[in-house]
Each structure stands twice: as structure tokens, then as C-alpha cells.
Design a protein around this motif. Structure first.
Motif, PDB file in Angstrom:
ATOM      1  N   TYR A   5     -26.480 -31.846 -52.799  1.00 34.15           N
ATOM      2  CA  TYR A   5     -27.702 -31.945 -52.018  1.00 34.15           C
ATOM      3  C   TYR A   5     -28.883 -32.241 -52.929  1.00 34.15           C
ATOM      4  O   TYR A   5     -28.885 -31.892 -54.100  1.00 34.15           O
ATOM      5  N   ASP A   6     -29.885 -32.903 -52.364  1.00 30.74           N
ATOM      6  CA  ASP A   6     -31.115 -33.249 -53.058  1.00 30.74           C
ATOM      7  C   ASP A   6     -31.996 -32.006 -53.135  1.00 30.74           C
ATOM      8  O   ASP A   6     -32.326 -31.415 -52.102  1.00 30.74           O
ATOM      9  N   ILE A   7     -32.362 -31.583 -54.330  1.00 32.72           N
ATOM     10  CA  ILE A   7     -33.139 -30.354 -54.516  1.00 32.72           C
ATOM     11  C   ILE A   7     -34.512 -30.454 -53.850  1.00 32.72           C
ATOM     12  O   ILE A   7     -35.014 -29.470 -53.319  1.00 32.72           O
ATOM     13  N   ASP A   8     -35.129 -31.629 -53.842  1.00 37.37           N
ATOM     14  CA  ASP A   8     -36.466 -31.764 -53.274  1.00 37.37           C
ATOM     15  C   ASP A   8     -36.473 -31.745 -51.748  1.00 37.37           C
ATOM     16  O   ASP A   8     -37.285 -31.060 -51.135  1.00 37.37           O
ATOM     17  N   SER A   9     -35.569 -32.486 -51.128  1.00 34.83           N
ATOM     18  CA  SER A   9     -35.567 -32.601 -49.662  1.00 34.83           C
ATOM     19  C   SER A   9     -34.557 -31.671 -48.981  1.00 34.83           C
ATOM     20  O   SER A   9     -34.620 -31.500 -47.768  1.00 34.83           O
ATOM     21  N   LEU A  10     -33.637 -31.126 -49.756  1.00 28.27           N
ATOM     22  CA  LEU A  10     -32.518 -30.306 -49.259  1.00 28.27           C
ATOM     23  C   LEU A  10     -31.516 -31.121 -48.439  1.00 28.27           C
ATOM     24  O   LEU A  10     -30.629 -30.572 -47.810  1.00 28.27           O
ATOM     25  N   ARG A  11     -31.640 -32.442 -48.462  1.00 29.83           N
ATOM     26  CA  ARG A  11     -30.738 -33.321 -47.707  1.00 29.83           C
ATOM     27  C   ARG A  11     -29.365 -33.399 -48.383  1.00 29.83           C
ATOM     28  O   ARG A  11     -29.270 -33.471 -49.603  1.00 29.83           O
ATOM     29  N   PHE A  12     -28.320 -33.362 -47.546  1.00 29.35           N
ATOM     30  CA  PHE A  12     -26.970 -33.553 -48.060  1.00 29.35           C
ATOM     31  C   PHE A  12     -26.850 -34.981 -48.577  1.00 29.35           C
ATOM     32  O   PHE A  12     -27.257 -35.928 -47.905  1.00 29.35           O
ATOM     33  N   ALA A  42     -30.342 -32.840 -58.202  1.00 27.59           N
ATOM     34  CA  ALA A  42     -29.452 -32.373 -57.146  1.00 27.59           C
ATOM     35  C   ALA A  42     -28.697 -31.134 -57.609  1.00 27.59           C
ATOM     36  O   ALA A  42     -28.786 -30.731 -58.770  1.00 27.59           O
ATOM     37  N   GLU A  43     -27.982 -30.563 -56.660  1.00 25.81           N
ATOM     38  CA  GLU A  43     -27.048 -29.493 -56.998  1.00 25.81           C
ATOM     39  C   GLU A  43     -25.701 -29.816 -56.396  1.00 25.81           C
ATOM     40  O   GLU A  43     -25.613 -30.358 -55.281  1.00 25.81           O
ATOM     41  N   PHE A  44     -24.671 -29.487 -57.153  1.00 29.61           N
ATOM     42  CA  PHE A  44     -23.293 -29.561 -56.699  1.00 29.61           C
ATOM     43  C   PHE A  44     -22.939 -28.157 -56.236  1.00 29.61           C
ATOM     44  O   PHE A  44     -23.116 -27.195 -56.975  1.00 29.61           O
ATOM     45  N   VAL A  45     -22.469 -28.018 -54.996  1.00 28.94           N
ATOM     46  CA  VAL A  45     -22.244 -26.711 -54.384  1.00 28.94           C
ATOM     47  C   VAL A  45     -20.784 -26.547 -53.974  1.00 28.94           C
ATOM     48  O   VAL A  45     -20.181 -27.467 -53.420  1.00 28.94           O
ATOM     49  N   ILE A  46     -20.260 -25.356 -54.232  1.00 29.85           N
ATOM     50  CA  ILE A  46     -18.964 -24.937 -53.689  1.00 29.85           C
ATOM     51  C   ILE A  46     -19.252 -23.767 -52.767  1.00 29.85           C
ATOM     52  O   ILE A  46     -19.893 -22.790 -53.167  1.00 29.85           O
ATOM     53  N   TYR A  77     -16.631 -27.009 -41.201  1.00 35.32           N
ATOM     54  CA  TYR A  77     -17.915 -26.882 -40.514  1.00 35.32           C
ATOM     55  C   TYR A  77     -17.944 -27.618 -39.171  1.00 35.32           C
ATOM     56  O   TYR A  77     -18.745 -27.291 -38.307  1.00 35.32           O
ATOM     57  N   GLY A  78     -17.095 -28.634 -39.013  1.00 32.99           N
ATOM     58  CA  GLY A  78     -17.002 -29.339 -37.740  1.00 32.99           C
ATOM     59  C   GLY A  78     -17.939 -30.520 -37.570  1.00 32.99           C
ATOM     60  O   GLY A  78     -17.921 -31.186 -36.543  1.00 32.99           O
ATOM     61  N   TYR A  79     -18.769 -30.796 -38.557  1.00 33.81           N
ATOM     62  CA  TYR A  79     -19.660 -31.956 -38.503  1.00 33.81           C
ATOM     63  C   TYR A  79     -18.943 -33.165 -39.086  1.00 33.81           C
ATOM     64  O   TYR A  79     -18.150 -33.030 -40.016  1.00 33.81           O
ATOM     65  N   SER A  80     -19.256 -34.351 -38.582  1.00 34.97           N
ATOM     66  CA  SER A  80     -18.720 -35.559 -39.198  1.00 34.97           C
ATOM     67  C   SER A  80     -19.471 -35.809 -40.503  1.00 34.97           C
ATOM     68  O   SER A  80     -20.537 -35.232 -40.740  1.00 34.97           O
ATOM     69  N   ARG A  81     -18.947 -36.680 -41.333  1.00 35.39           N
ATOM     70  CA  ARG A  81     -19.633 -37.036 -42.578  1.00 35.39           C
ATOM     71  C   ARG A  81     -21.020 -37.602 -42.257  1.00 35.39           C
ATOM     72  O   ARG A  81     -22.012 -37.246 -42.891  1.00 35.39           O
ATOM     73  N   GLU A  82     -21.105 -38.465 -41.253  1.00 38.42           N
ATOM     74  CA  GLU A  82     -22.382 -39.068 -40.886  1.00 38.42           C
ATOM     75  C   GLU A  82     -23.380 -38.004 -40.428  1.00 38.42           C
ATOM     76  O   GLU A  82     -24.572 -38.083 -40.749  1.00 38.42           O
ATOM     77  N   GLU A  83     -22.910 -37.023 -39.658  1.00 40.61           N
ATOM     78  CA  GLU A  83     -23.799 -35.947 -39.219  1.00 40.61           C
ATOM     79  C   GLU A  83     -24.309 -35.146 -40.419  1.00 40.61           C
ATOM     80  O   GLU A  83     -25.511 -34.866 -40.510  1.00 40.61           O
ATOM     81  N   PHE A  84     -23.400 -34.774 -41.313  1.00 37.63           N
ATOM     82  CA  PHE A  84     -23.822 -34.039 -42.509  1.00 37.63           C
ATOM     83  C   PHE A  84     -24.891 -34.812 -43.276  1.00 37.63           C
ATOM     84  O   PHE A  84     -25.909 -34.252 -43.688  1.00 37.63           O
ATOM     85  N   LEU A  85     -24.673 -36.099 -43.484  1.00 38.54           N
ATOM     86  CA  LEU A  85     -25.578 -36.890 -44.300  1.00 38.54           C
ATOM     87  C   LEU A  85     -26.943 -37.109 -43.637  1.00 38.54           C
ATOM     88  O   LEU A  85     -27.892 -37.525 -44.295  1.00 38.54           O
ATOM     89  N   ALA A  86     -27.049 -36.795 -42.364  1.00 36.97           N
ATOM     90  CA  ALA A  86     -28.334 -36.859 -41.653  1.00 36.97           C
ATOM     91  C   ALA A  86     -28.997 -35.475 -41.593  1.00 36.97           C
ATOM     92  O   ALA A  86     -30.058 -35.337 -40.995  1.00 36.97           O
ATOM     93  N   MET A  87     -28.375 -34.475 -42.207  1.00 37.93           N
ATOM     94  CA  MET A  87     -28.850 -33.093 -42.128  1.00 37.93           C
ATOM     95  C   MET A  87     -29.379 -32.603 -43.474  1.00 37.93           C
ATOM     96  O   MET A  87     -29.184 -33.240 -44.500  1.00 37.93           O
ATOM     97  N   THR A  88     -30.021 -31.436 -43.430  1.00 41.28           N
ATOM     98  CA  THR A  88     -30.418 -30.733 -44.644  1.00 41.28           C
ATOM     99  C   THR A  88     -29.722 -29.373 -44.662  1.00 41.28           C
ATOM    100  O   THR A  88     -29.118 -28.954 -43.660  1.00 41.28           O
TER     101      THR A  88
END
Length: 140
Positions: free
Chosen positions: A42-49, A127-131, A60-71
Motif C-alpha cells: 500500500y501507498d504510505i501517503d494515500s493508504l491506497r492498495f 510503500a509498505e509490504f504487509v502480511i 477478504y472476498g474483494y476482487s483485485r480490481e475492487e482492492f486496487l480502488a480501495m484504501t
């Protein structure tokens, strides 16, 4: 009876060299995408995936496209967002054992996760890499 590891002419362990060779041949992108733990950048400044792996999509049940439109805010209960933003403000270089968090799945259910992250430059962005390790069963 188990066989003992053989040695090469320099006395090194053949199995060790073979293992190192096999691991170095693995595509890092495949390790990310097919890892059984939910992971994302995720982007540290915007928190966007910026990227999510297949496990996160399935769990989580979200599609890749949904995740990438989210923070990150979108997968948190409203009452946890202030804590999230405070945690991100304190992001420093390196490893962060961020502890236990509540996350929202697409179906609205809450899961508990332990977050481990590491700062990284991703596509020239801080950015941060998260597990995200699911600990829901432990919390019940």
C-alpha cells in the motif's frame, strides 16, 4: 535408515547447494501471488492498495480490481480508522510488528489479523509490504 547428505569435492553439502539453486530459481512475483498468507503493498501517503495477492482476494472476498480502488480505511471498522491513521503516521524505515487489528471482509464480517509490515519503495513510491495473518479463531 535415512541416508546422510552427500558432499561435493569441496566438502559442501550437495542438498544445500541444490536447495539454494532451486529457491533462487523461484519467481519472486509467484511467491507473492501464490503465498497462502494475505499480502499487499500500500501507498504510505494515500493508504491506497497498490497490489494484493490471491490469498487476500480469496479471504477478504474483494476482487483485485475492487482492492486496487480501495484504501486501508475501507477494510477497517469506522471506530478503528483513527488508530490506523496514527499507526501509519508513525511508520519508520524497516520492520513493523503492528499487532492485532480488526479487518472487514466484503460480506461485512469482521476478522482479526496480526499485521507485520516492512517499508519498501514500490513503483517509486513510499510503500509498505504487509502480511495479514488471520487470528480470528484464536480470538474466539
Amino acid at each position: 535408515m535415512a541416508s546422510s547428505p552427500s558432499s561435493d569435492s569441496t566438502g559442501g553439502r550437495v542438498e544445500s547447494k541444490q536447495t539454494i539453486s532451486a529457491v533462487s530459481a523461484i519467481d519472486p512475483a509467484a511467491l507473492f501471488e501464490s503465498n497462502p498468507q494475505s499480502m499487499w503493498f500500500y501507498d504510505i501517503d494515500s493508504l491506497r492498495f497498490l497490489a494484493v495477492n490471491d490469498s487476500a482476494i480469496q479471504i477478504y472476498g474483494y476482487s483485485r480490481e475492487e482492492f486496487l480502488a480501495m484504501t486501508l480505511r475501507d477494510i477497517r471498522p469506522a471506530e478503528d480508522i483513527e488508530r490506523l491513521e496514527e499507526n501509519v503516521r508513525q511508520v519508520d524505515t524497516g520492520l513493523d510488528q503492528a499487532g492485532s487489528w480488526r479487518h472487514l471482509k466484503k460480506d461485512g464480517s469482521i476478522m482479526y489479523v496480526e499485521i507485520t509490515s516492512h517499508t519498501i519503495s514500490y513503483q517509486n513510491r513510499p510503500a509498505e509490504f504487509v502480511i495479514a495473518h488471520d487470528i480470528t479463531a484464536r480470538k474466539k
